[in-house]
Design a protein around this motif. Structure first.
Motif, PDB file in Angstrom:
ATOM      1  N   ASN A 148     -52.731  -5.247   5.190  1.00  0.00           N
ATOM      2  CA  ASN A 148     -53.613  -4.095   5.223  1.00  0.00           C
ATOM      3  C   ASN A 148     -52.872  -2.967   5.931  1.00  0.00           C
ATOM      4  OD1 ASN A 148     -53.900  -4.534   8.049  1.00  0.00           O
ATOM      5  ND2 ASN A 148     -55.632  -5.929   7.674  1.00  0.00           N
ATOM      6  N   VAL A 149     -53.491  -1.827   6.088  1.00  0.00           N
ATOM      7  CA  VAL A 149     -52.806  -0.666   6.659  1.00  0.00           C
ATOM      8  C   VAL A 149     -52.293  -0.920   8.082  1.00  0.00           C
ATOM      9  CG1 VAL A 149     -53.165   1.703   7.479  1.00  0.00           C
ATOM     10  CG2 VAL A 149     -53.841   1.071   5.154  1.00  0.00           C
ATOM     11  N   PRO A 150     -53.126  -1.444   9.000  1.00  0.00           N
ATOM     12  CA  PRO A 150     -52.603  -1.701  10.356  1.00  0.00           C
ATOM     13  C   PRO A 150     -51.468  -2.719  10.373  1.00  0.00           C
ATOM     14  CG  PRO A 150     -55.002  -1.676  10.370  1.00  0.00           C
ATOM     15  CD  PRO A 150     -54.581  -1.678   8.937  1.00  0.00           C
ATOM     16  N   GLU A 151     -51.556  -3.757   9.531  1.00  0.00           N
ATOM     17  CA  GLU A 151     -50.493  -4.766   9.488  1.00  0.00           C
ATOM     18  C   GLU A 151     -49.194  -4.180   8.944  1.00  0.00           C
ATOM     19  OE1 GLU A 151     -53.363  -8.707   8.790  1.00  0.00           O
ATOM     20  OE2 GLU A 151     -52.568  -7.574   7.083  1.00  0.00           O
ATOM     21  N   ALA A 152     -49.309  -3.333   7.935  1.00  0.00           N
ATOM     22  CA  ALA A 152     -48.109  -2.719   7.368  1.00  0.00           C
ATOM     23  C   ALA A 152     -47.423  -1.823   8.407  1.00  0.00           C
ATOM     24  CB  ALA A 152     -48.481  -1.903   6.125  1.00  0.00           C
ATOM     25  N   GLU A 153     -48.218  -1.036   9.127  1.00  0.00           N
ATOM     26  CA  GLU A 153     -47.645  -0.195  10.187  1.00  0.00           C
ATOM     27  C   GLU A 153     -46.921  -1.058  11.219  1.00  0.00           C
ATOM     28  OE1 GLU A 153     -51.015   3.404  10.212  1.00  0.00           O
ATOM     29  OE2 GLU A 153     -51.235   1.643  11.509  1.00  0.00           O
ATOM     30  N   ALA A 159     -46.094   3.661  14.449  1.00  0.00           N
ATOM     31  CA  ALA A 159     -47.185   3.784  15.413  1.00  0.00           C
ATOM     32  C   ALA A 159     -48.525   3.565  14.705  1.00  0.00           C
ATOM     33  CB  ALA A 159     -47.160   5.162  16.070  1.00  0.00           C
ATOM     34  N   LYS A 160     -49.461   2.996  15.435  1.00  0.00           N
ATOM     35  CA  LYS A 160     -50.794   2.777  14.886  1.00  0.00           C
ATOM     36  C   LYS A 160     -51.411   4.104  14.463  1.00  0.00           C
ATOM     37  CE  LYS A 160     -55.257   0.661  16.000  1.00  0.00           C
ATOM     38  NZ  LYS A 160     -56.046  -0.035  17.058  1.00  0.00           N
ATOM     39  N   GLY A 161     -51.961   4.144  13.253  1.00  0.00           N
ATOM     40  CA  GLY A 161     -52.570   5.366  12.736  1.00  0.00           C
ATOM     41  C   GLY A 161     -51.613   6.278  11.998  1.00  0.00           C
ATOM     42  N   HIS A 190     -58.815  -0.358   5.086  1.00  0.00           N
ATOM     43  CA  HIS A 190     -58.944   0.264   6.408  1.00  0.00           C
ATOM     44  C   HIS A 190     -58.775   1.788   6.353  1.00  0.00           C
ATOM     45  CE1 HIS A 190     -58.366  -3.897   7.626  1.00  0.00           C
ATOM     46  NE2 HIS A 190     -58.700  -3.564   8.856  1.00  0.00           N
ATOM     47  N   LEU A 191     -58.545   2.324   5.157  1.00  0.00           N
ATOM     48  CA  LEU A 191     -58.313   3.759   5.008  1.00  0.00           C
ATOM     49  C   LEU A 191     -59.129   4.308   3.839  1.00  0.00           C
ATOM     50  CD1 LEU A 191     -56.445   6.119   6.109  1.00  0.00           C
ATOM     51  CD2 LEU A 191     -54.914   5.539   4.191  1.00  0.00           C
ATOM     52  N   VAL A 203     -61.465   3.143  -2.013  1.00  0.00           N
ATOM     53  CA  VAL A 203     -60.363   2.377  -1.439  1.00  0.00           C
ATOM     54  C   VAL A 203     -59.216   2.422  -2.438  1.00  0.00           C
ATOM     55  CG1 VAL A 203     -59.577   0.072  -0.787  1.00  0.00           C
ATOM     56  CG2 VAL A 203     -61.827   0.873  -0.069  1.00  0.00           C
ATOM     57  N   VAL A 204     -58.045   2.785  -1.978  1.00  0.00           N
ATOM     58  CA  VAL A 204     -56.857   2.833  -2.834  1.00  0.00           C
ATOM     59  C   VAL A 204     -55.925   1.699  -2.416  1.00  0.00           C
ATOM     60  CG1 VAL A 204     -54.876   4.165  -3.602  1.00  0.00           C
ATOM     61  CG2 VAL A 204     -57.051   5.322  -3.154  1.00  0.00           C
ATOM     62  N   ASP A 205     -55.649   0.789  -3.351  1.00  0.00           N
ATOM     63  CA  ASP A 205     -54.677  -0.286  -3.131  1.00  0.00           C
ATOM     64  C   ASP A 205     -53.388   0.065  -3.866  1.00  0.00           C
ATOM     65  OD1 ASP A 205     -56.511  -1.820  -1.651  1.00  0.00           O
ATOM     66  OD2 ASP A 205     -57.366  -2.643  -3.493  1.00  0.00           O
ATOM     67  N   LEU A 206     -52.257  -0.200  -3.222  1.00  0.00           N
ATOM     68  CA  LEU A 206     -50.962   0.223  -3.768  1.00  0.00           C
ATOM     69  C   LEU A 206     -50.049  -0.980  -3.964  1.00  0.00           C
ATOM     70  CD1 LEU A 206     -48.915   3.300  -2.738  1.00  0.00           C
ATOM     71  CD2 LEU A 206     -47.811   1.065  -2.599  1.00  0.00           C
TER      72      LEU A 206
END
Length: 536
Positions: A148-153, A159-161, A190-191, A203-206
């Protein structure tokens, strides 16, 4: 096609919404045979993770060998791996079975990596010193990684966010693919992003191809519900099931995304926190989605749509229209007040029965609120009758009409013989319909003749009561109870149809009730009073 097998290597969730339990449900729902290797045991529920205890790396390796030596695996999914030693044990087992990742091992294993690092509730599920091993040792084995977005970051060291757009997602996926993974499926749950001018979100999945650098995206409607526990595990297991069945990566992730979205929409409350998705929605579907931002009252809307013409004839009936216009006959209004007084007594009893039929204290309290509101409504009828010279004692002594008996007995019969949903549905047309009529007439909708002058229209006060804040609040409470009751008791399509037919029958009896008032208006006041045994 022969039965396909999917091996999941993950932690156990005692609440059964995520981890091994969610994986096996998902694999079964996709008509594959699921096997499991447990890496850790968690004490968790819908409120969060309370404790974690790892299984020894040697035991993890023994489980993998046991499954692969006998049953094999057409695809493998990894979830929570607990620690660095466990990750390395998994990699050694993969090398033992399939050879080196870059020498064909990855293609043979068909591994879907769910990079579980932190639970939704914020509990750390992977020590920081294990993250380097995950990146260096396990990522090259992944056919698909599904962060998910936080895991990818976190995995790329941002940085988170940092990810705030689809372009950010694309750059992050490219950097993650550079660490050796073949495909990156970056989930956008999450975005949620705005869509259109109505406040809707998507929700956009890539999906990023690590070899060609090509990117594809899919949009799905954002569902603002809390039952999302285990969505990451569920999606990765669904992708692995698709790969096991021979689907392309693109098709597998697309189908998995659709599956999870439907599982969220078809979820039902479990526990006091973030409940699980409905893994078996395709096998035993909810007949209606849970209330959400886009459809806050799906059950009520369905019942009204099902009633169709009957509902339209009811809420647009000539009797309340004549009250709003001031053209109603006093005899019609008196007949209505007298018979509705009797009906409301039985209506209160039906809602008391609804309270009796539930163990849920909140639903029980809701029913008692309705009973109290009905008692207030009967007092309103008493006061109106007193203005026409009919005392409380005389009103109570007036016999029920045949039309009223038919309606009240139906409501009581359904409420006493049926369950809580039956009691809610059979009483809904009265509550909701009067609110609909009151709101429509008070707002002077187009095509409606309204005389709001108290001197020329003695009936408009009645319209104002039902269109006013008090009764409209009662309607909102009743609708919330109706929706909550179905949410906590999902029903089959057949049962939903049965409930809808109850709603239609009660609506038709409401029409007959108002028809009787119109007929009474054709009599003289003396005839009405004499018929009811009242002094002329």
């Amino acid at each position: 096609m022969s039965l396909r097998t999917v091996l999941t290597i993950a932690g156990s969730d005692s609440g059964a919404g995520a981890g091994i339990q969610a994986d096996l449900k998902t694999i079964a729902a996709h008509h594959c045979y699921g096997t499991s290797v447990i890496t850790a045991i968690t004490a968790q529920n819908t409120l969060g993770v309370q404790s974690v205890e790892g299984v020894s790396p040697a035991m993890v390796a023994a489980q993998i060998d046991s499954v692969l030596d006998d049953i094999g695996a057409d695809a493998i999914k990894t979830g929570m791996l607990f620690g660095e030693d466990t990750i390395r044990a998994v990699v050694r087992s993969l090398e033992k079975r399939f050879g080196k990742a870059k020498e064909g091992g990855r293609d043979a294993a068909k591994l879907v990596l769910d990079p579980v690092c932190v639970s939704t509730s914020g509990h750390s599920l992977l020590p920081l010193d294990a993250v380097d091993s995950l990146r260096a040792d396990l990522l090259p084995w992944a056919t698909v990684v599904t962060p998910n977005v936080p895991e990818a970051e976190f995995l790329v060291g941002w940085a988170k966010g940092s990810i705030t757009s689809v372009d950010d997602m694309r750059r992050c996926a490219a950097e993650l693919a550079g660490k050796g993974v073949r495909w990156v499926y970056l989930k956008g749950g999450h975005l949620p992003l705005p869509k259109g001018d109505e406040g809707d979100k998507v929700v956009v999945d890539l999906l990023y191809d690590g070899e060609s650098g090509e990117t594809s995206t899919e949009e799905r409607r954002y569902l603002d519900v809390k039952n999302t526990h285990g969505t990451g595990c569920t999606l990765a297991a669904a992708v692995a099931s698709g790969l096991a069945q021979g689907k392309t990566v693109s098709d597998a992730v697309s189908d998995a995304g659709d599956y999870v979205a439907a599982a969220i929409a078809a979820s039902y409350p479990v526990g006091r926190g973030a409940g699980p998705v409905n893994h078996f929605h395709s096998l035993m579907p909810r007949s209606l989605p849970l209330p959400n931002h886009h459809s806050p009252t799906p059950f009520t809307d369905y019942l009204i749509r099902y009633a169709g013409d009957a509902w339209s004839r009811y809420v647009n009936h000539e009797f309340p229209n004549s009250l709003a216009a001031g053209t109603a006959k006093v005899e019609a209004f008196l007949h209505f007040l007298q018979q509705d007084f009797h009906f409301l007594k039985q209506y209160a009893r039906a809602n008391a029965l609804a309270a009796f039929k539930t163990e849920d204290m909140a639903l029980m309290q809701g029913s008692t609120h309705i009973v109290n509101d009905v008692l207030k409504e009967t007092e309103m009828h008493v006061k109106y009758c007193e203005t026409y010279g009919i005392s409380r004692e005389q009103l109570q002594a007036i016999p029920e009409s045949v039309t009223n008996i038919a309606y009240t007995r139906y409501v009581l019969d359904v409420s006493s013989k049926g369950d809580l949903l039956d009691a809610r549905v059979v009483t809904a047309p009265c509550l909701i319909g009067y609110g609909h009529v009151g709101a429509r007439l008070v707002s002077s909708s187009p095509g409606v003749v309204v005389d709001s002058n108290a001197e020329t229209n003695p009936f408009f006060g009645w319209i104002q009561e039902y269109g006013g804040e008090w009764y409209q609040g009662c309607v909102k409470t009743g609708i919330v109870l109706l929706e909550q009751t179905l949410a906590k008791s999902p029903v089959s399509a057949q049962r939903l149809d049965e409930l809808a037919r109850i709603f239609v029958k009660a609506t038709e009896l409401e029409i007959a009730f108002w028809d009787a008032a119109v007929v009474a208006g054709e009599k003289t006041r003396a005839e009405v009073m004499s018929h009811e045994g009242l002094p002329v």
